[in-house]
Scaffold this motif. Sequence first.
Motif, PDB file in Angstrom:
ATOM      1  N   ARG A  36       2.805  -2.296   9.722  1.00 47.70           N
ATOM      2  CA  ARG A  36       1.276  -1.190  10.556  1.00 47.70           C
ATOM      3  C   ARG A  36       0.330  -1.899  10.276  1.00 47.70           C
ATOM      4  N   PHE A  37       0.317  -2.289   8.577  1.00 44.69           N
ATOM      5  CA  PHE A  37      -0.556  -2.843   8.421  1.00 44.69           C
ATOM      6  C   PHE A  37      -0.742  -4.267   9.065  1.00 44.69           C
ATOM      7  N   HIS A  38       0.176  -4.841   8.680  1.00 42.68           N
ATOM      8  CA  HIS A  38       0.184  -6.384   9.657  1.00 42.68           C
ATOM      9  C   HIS A  38      -0.362  -6.295  11.402  1.00 42.68           C
ATOM     10  N   SER A  39       0.305  -5.546  11.915  1.00 42.68           N
ATOM     11  CA  SER A  39      -0.331  -4.894  13.135  1.00 42.68           C
ATOM     12  C   SER A  39      -2.133  -4.794  13.744  1.00 42.68           C
ATOM     13  N   GLY A  40      -2.966  -4.300  12.560  1.00 36.88           N
ATOM     14  CA  GLY A  40      -3.343  -3.820  12.385  1.00 36.88           C
ATOM     15  C   GLY A  40      -4.100  -2.834  12.920  1.00 36.88           C
ATOM     16  N   ALA A  41      -2.417  -1.640  13.081  1.00 36.84           N
ATOM     17  CA  ALA A  41      -2.437  -0.308  13.371  1.00 36.84           C
ATOM     18  C   ALA A  41      -3.359   0.473  11.986  1.00 36.84           C
ATOM     19  N   GLU A  42      -2.759   0.225  11.105  1.00 38.40           N
ATOM     20  CA  GLU A  42      -3.279   1.280  10.042  1.00 38.40           C
ATOM     21  C   GLU A  42      -4.127   0.102   8.907  1.00 38.40           C
ATOM     22  N   ALA A  43      -4.519   0.315   7.894  1.00 38.68           N
ATOM     23  CA  ALA A  43      -5.115  -0.083   6.660  1.00 38.68           C
ATOM     24  C   ALA A  43      -4.634   0.271   5.685  1.00 38.68           C
ATOM     25  N   ALA A  44      -4.026  -0.796   4.772  1.00 42.03           N
ATOM     26  CA  ALA A  44      -3.474  -0.839   3.912  1.00 42.03           C
ATOM     27  C   ALA A  44      -4.158   0.918   2.783  1.00 42.03           C
ATOM     28  N   PRO A  45      -4.300   1.633   2.520  1.00 40.60           N
ATOM     29  CA  PRO A  45      -4.426   3.106   1.598  1.00 40.60           C
ATOM     30  C   PRO A  45      -4.755   2.508   0.158  1.00 40.60           C
ATOM     31  N   THR A  46      -4.065   1.889  -0.287  1.00 41.00           N
ATOM     32  CA  THR A  46      -3.730   1.248  -1.896  1.00 41.00           C
ATOM     33  C   THR A  46      -3.691  -0.059  -1.900  1.00 41.00           C
ATOM     34  N   ALA A  47      -4.323   0.017  -3.436  1.00 38.80           N
ATOM     35  CA  ALA A  47      -4.129  -1.542  -3.423  1.00 38.80           C
ATOM     36  C   ALA A  47      -2.507  -1.858  -3.926  1.00 38.80           C
ATOM     37  N   GLU A  48      -1.979  -0.839  -4.591  1.00 33.54           N
ATOM     38  CA  GLU A  48      -0.251  -1.406  -4.010  1.00 33.54           C
ATOM     39  C   GLU A  48       0.258  -1.702  -2.903  1.00 33.54           C
ATOM     40  N   PHE A 101      -9.742   7.104  -4.555  1.00 33.50           N
ATOM     41  CA  PHE A 101     -10.606   6.952  -5.423  1.00 33.50           C
ATOM     42  C   PHE A 101     -10.803   6.487  -6.377  1.00 33.50           C
ATOM     43  N   HIS A 102     -10.407   4.549  -6.145  1.00 29.28           N
ATOM     44  CA  HIS A 102     -10.864   4.262  -7.168  1.00 29.28           C
ATOM     45  C   HIS A 102     -11.848   2.612  -5.969  1.00 29.28           C
ATOM     46  N   THR A 103     -12.883   2.393  -6.677  1.00 35.62           N
ATOM     47  CA  THR A 103     -12.799   0.360  -5.706  1.00 35.62           C
ATOM     48  C   THR A 103     -12.424  -0.461  -6.380  1.00 35.62           C
ATOM     49  N   THR A 104     -11.959  -0.311  -7.725  1.00 28.09           N
ATOM     50  CA  THR A 104     -10.800  -1.689  -7.866  1.00 28.09           C
ATOM     51  C   THR A 104      -9.181  -1.523  -8.657  1.00 28.09           C
TER      52      THR A 104
END
Length: 144
Positions: A36-48, A101-104
């Motif tokens: 779902r992230f690869h297709s662009g349907a969604e963006a990964a919500p966390t760094a992990e 809740f983080h920026t990095t």
Amino acid sequence: MSRRSSRSKHTPAPALTGASPCPCGLPASYGECCGRFHSGAEAAPTAELLMRSRYSAFVAQDVAYLVRTWHPATRPRHLELDPGTQWTSLEIMQTTGGSAFHTTGTVTFRARYRHHGQRGALHERSTFERRNGAWVYVEGTFVE
């Protein structure tokens, strides 16, 4: 007479389908997980999850996704993946920050692979930053 497989050890694995197990190691199908992230349907919500999806992009040889999720300041001008490398497993060892809740954030991981039949592992601490609301990979340092 013996039959030899027409597939050499350098031939890429079959393409992932939505129903395939996700290469990132989470217990979900590729379509429900990193696909779902690869297709662009969604963006990964966390760094992990971005780290996991980038690993899966290496498995799928999805260069466009890798470039799209790389910070513009550190992104290479050209990215070419080695077809002789087969990524076999991902182990997340530690995460710091990287939530909504983080920026990095950082993700320390070990990715195992085979390169022209030789086994190896990449142990890295990757740094991520949220840019315009989306997580991007900044850089990685090797861990001994």
